[in-house]
Design a protein around this motif. Structure first.
Motif, PDB file in Angstrom:
ATOM      1  N   ARG A  56       1.094  -1.022   0.475  1.00 39.01           N
ATOM      2  CA  ARG A  56      -0.316  -0.194   0.129  1.00 39.01           C
ATOM      3  C   ARG A  56       0.800   1.310   0.069  1.00 39.01           C
ATOM      4  N   THR A  57       1.745   1.272   0.951  1.00 35.91           N
ATOM      5  CA  THR A  57       2.840   2.787   1.035  1.00 35.91           C
ATOM      6  C   THR A  57       3.125   2.624  -0.721  1.00 35.91           C
ATOM      7  N   ALA A  58       4.047   1.773  -1.086  1.00 35.24           N
ATOM      8  CA  ALA A  58       4.611   1.159  -2.225  1.00 35.24           C
ATOM      9  C   ALA A  58       3.385   2.356  -3.618  1.00 35.24           C
ATOM     10  N   TYR A  59       2.449   1.765  -3.558  1.00 31.56           N
ATOM     11  CA  TYR A  59       1.447   2.328  -3.864  1.00 31.56           C
ATOM     12  C   TYR A  59       0.862   3.632  -4.548  1.00 31.56           C
ATOM     13  N   ARG A  60       0.736   4.209  -3.146  1.00 33.69           N
ATOM     14  CA  ARG A  60       0.426   5.831  -2.676  1.00 33.69           C
ATOM     15  C   ARG A  60       1.453   6.090  -2.863  1.00 33.69           C
ATOM     16  N   TYR A  61       2.610   6.002  -2.528  1.00 29.53           N
ATOM     17  CA  TYR A  61       4.123   6.835  -2.925  1.00 29.53           C
ATOM     18  C   TYR A  61       3.675   7.278  -3.945  1.00 29.53           C
ATOM     19  N   ALA A  62       3.741   6.046  -5.087  1.00 30.03           N
ATOM     20  CA  ALA A  62       4.314   5.646  -6.373  1.00 30.03           C
ATOM     21  C   ALA A  62       3.134   7.074  -7.277  1.00 30.03           C
ATOM     22  N   LYS A  63       1.985   6.748  -6.401  1.00 30.21           N
ATOM     23  CA  LYS A  63       0.714   7.639  -7.392  1.00 30.21           C
ATOM     24  C   LYS A  63       1.312   9.118  -6.568  1.00 30.21           C
ATOM     25  N   GLY A  64       1.707   9.116  -5.305  1.00 37.72           N
ATOM     26  CA  GLY A  64       2.043  10.933  -5.233  1.00 37.72           C
ATOM     27  C   GLY A  64       1.406  11.435  -4.629  1.00 37.72           C
ATOM     28  N   VAL A  65       0.166  10.780  -3.877  1.00 36.46           N
ATOM     29  CA  VAL A  65      -0.662  10.714  -2.363  1.00 36.46           C
ATOM     30  C   VAL A  65      -0.439  10.510  -1.248  1.00 36.46           C
ATOM     31  N   GLN A  66      -1.185  11.281  -0.563  1.00 38.56           N
ATOM     32  CA  GLN A  66      -1.299  11.148   1.220  1.00 38.56           C
ATOM     33  C   GLN A  66      -1.035   9.357   1.463  1.00 38.56           C
ATOM     34  N   ILE A  67       0.261   9.389   2.265  1.00 40.38           N
ATOM     35  CA  ILE A  67       0.028   7.710   2.577  1.00 40.38           C
ATOM     36  C   ILE A  67      -0.651   7.147   3.233  1.00 40.38           C
ATOM     37  N   ASN A  68      -0.215   8.010   4.486  1.00 32.28           N
ATOM     38  CA  ASN A  68      -1.107   7.776   6.155  1.00 32.28           C
ATOM     39  C   ASN A  68      -2.447   8.514   5.977  1.00 32.28           C
ATOM     40  N   THR A  69      -3.261   7.935   6.889  1.00 31.50           N
ATOM     41  CA  THR A  69      -4.422   8.912   7.409  1.00 31.50           C
ATOM     42  C   THR A  69      -4.222   9.702   8.540  1.00 31.50           C
ATOM     43  N   GLY A  70      -5.482  10.418   8.512  1.00 35.94           N
ATOM     44  CA  GLY A  70      -4.929  10.821  10.075  1.00 35.94           C
ATOM     45  C   GLY A  70      -5.268  10.141  11.219  1.00 35.94           C
ATOM     46  N   PHE A  71      -6.035   8.814  11.132  1.00 33.95           N
ATOM     47  CA  PHE A  71      -6.017   8.323  12.825  1.00 33.95           C
ATOM     48  C   PHE A  71      -4.553   6.982  12.905  1.00 33.95           C
ATOM     49  N   TYR A  72      -3.663   6.518  11.465  1.00 35.89           N
ATOM     50  CA  TYR A  72      -2.549   6.565  11.680  1.00 35.89           C
ATOM     51  C   TYR A  72      -1.641   6.941  12.518  1.00 35.89           C
ATOM     52  N   THR A  73      -1.619   8.232  11.689  1.00 33.40           N
ATOM     53  CA  THR A  73      -0.490   9.268  11.992  1.00 33.40           C
ATOM     54  C   THR A  73      -0.661   9.878  13.723  1.00 33.40           C
ATOM     55  N   ALA A  74      -2.438  10.005  13.751  1.00 34.09           N
ATOM     56  CA  ALA A  74      -2.315   9.936  15.819  1.00 34.09           C
ATOM     57  C   ALA A  74      -1.969   8.428  16.096  1.00 34.09           C
ATOM     58  N   PHE A  75      -1.971   7.481  15.909  1.00 34.36           N
ATOM     59  CA  PHE A  75      -1.717   7.096  16.042  1.00 34.36           C
ATOM     60  C   PHE A  75      -0.346   6.521  16.945  1.00 34.36           C
ATOM     61  N   GLN A  76       0.518   6.653  15.982  1.00 37.04           N
ATOM     62  CA  GLN A  76       2.049   6.490  15.356  1.00 37.04           C
ATOM     63  C   GLN A  76       2.915   7.975  16.613  1.00 37.04           C
ATOM     64  N   LEU A  77       1.411   9.403  16.650  1.00 36.60           N
ATOM     65  CA  LEU A  77       2.626   9.731  17.900  1.00 36.60           C
ATOM     66  C   LEU A  77       1.721   9.124  18.740  1.00 36.60           C
TER      67      LEU A  77
END
Length: 357
Positions: A56-77
């Motif tokens: 998923r990360t590779a696909y979204r990076y190649a598409k040039g779009v946001q990789i992580n959702t806000g929920f996952y960013t919050a979880f990582q924090l």
């Protein structure tokens, strides 16, 4: 009294209210299920989650779009805050949780986590989505959920009416912002007056011409330069690059329960000019709106951060903002209000309170 937990051979009798230490500090068991990682038991479950995450990360990076959702960013924090507080954080460790059924766990992410983590442990849920107020009781049925997190007062207030059965469980807890990851960039050479963050989500066919296009026209008339980023259609590195080049962030969003993007700008010592109409637009959330709720696009904000405006106030507030732009202290506000240390302390206090009868 602290008790040592032998992680390989856990003691199922440890009480939830007891502070338990793993090899790296106080043990905190977290579970996340969402687009980025999946909460699945066993080695095959972990392999599935890891493989899917990489793809998923590779696909979204190649598409040039946001990789992580806000929920996952919050979880990582949350995870990062707990690590810095000296905790031994385990993510999606089903074996350890099942072997210690009275030890508390934290759920986070999308409602799917409620389906995929069916454990008897006492639970704190958040950051994440457990559904609208009228869905909560049915969704959490069969789980020992003691606390439900919302990141701001107005978001929590949607769940307060007694008929939803959430008020006694509800707690307001915003995720902390990592000021080490977002250093002060206000001194970088600036080539852009405003980075415009377009997070207009409803009725774009009406709101974009009435708001965004009008804002752009007024900036152009004032010979102010700008760059526009639309939410979800850029990589985070694009956002940070834009911030480094910009003197300020112009934040356009109907409402936010927390608003990590504008808070990352504040942490970077970039002042924010924020559209804040104070109107709840989400049609489902409006069903639970009460007169006492103060809706905001920037629920964590004070005079150090910048200025807020309603649509018809933009010309006047823009002039005021420009006249004061060098005097704002947004990073100070984040350090005092939304630090990682503060978020860890609040979460751990709630986590430790998950005692069994």
């Amino acid at each position: 009294m602290n008790m040592n937990l032998e992680v390989q051979k856990p003691d199922a009798g440890k009480a939830a209210g007891t502070t338990v230490n793993g090899p790296y500090g106080e043990l905190v068991l977290l579970f996340y299920d969402g687009f980025e990682i999946k909460a699945r038991p066993g080695r095959w479950g972990k392999l599935y989650s890891n493989t899917r995450s990489v793809a998923r990360t590779a696909y979204r990076y190649a598409k040039g779009v946001q990789i992580n959702t806000g929920f996952y960013t919050a979880f990582q924090l949350l995870e990062r805050a707990l690590h810095r507080a000296g905790c031994d954080v385990r993510v999606n460790d089903f074996n350890l949780a099942m072997q210690n059924p009275r030890y508390p766990i934290g759920l986070a992410g999308y409602p799917s986590v409620l389906e995929n983590v069916r454990l008897p442990n006492p639970i704190i849920f958040g950051p994440g989505d457990y559904g609208y107020p009228d869905e909560v009781v049915s969704r959490i049925k069969g789980l020992d959920i003691r606390k439900l997190i919302q990141p701001s007062d107005w978001a929590a207030g949607l769940y307060y009416p007694d008929q939803w059965g959430c008020r006694t469980r509800m707690m307001v807890w915003p995720v902390g912002i990592d000021t080490e990851a977002y250093p002060d960039i206000s001194g970088y050479p600036k080539t852009i007056d405003f980075l415009i963050y377009d997070k207009i989500r409803w009725n774009r066919d009406v709101v974009v011409p009435a708001l965004l296009d009008d804002v752009v026209a007024r900036l152009e008339a004032a010979n102010l330069s700008f760059q526009i980023l639309r939410y979800g259609e850029h990589k985070h590195s694009d956002f940070m690059s834009g911030l480094r080049q910009s003197r300020a962030l112009l934040f356009l969003c109907e409402h936010e329960t927390q608003g990590l993007a504008y808070q990352e700008a504040l942490a970077s010592n970039i002042p924010v000019l924020a559209w804040d109409e104070g109107v709840l637009v989400d049609p489902r959330q409006r069903e639970f709106l009460t007169d006492d709720l103060v809706i905001s696009a920037v629920p964590y904000f004070d005079s150090r951060c910048g200025e807020k405006f309603k649509r018809d106030e933009f010309p006047r507030v823009l002039k005021e903002f420009l006249s004061k732009r060098g005097s704002y202290q947004p990073r100070q506000y984040i350090s005092e209000t939304l630090s990682l240390a503060r978020s860890a302390d609040t979460y751990l206090k709630a986590y430790r309170e998950l005692k069994t009868d």
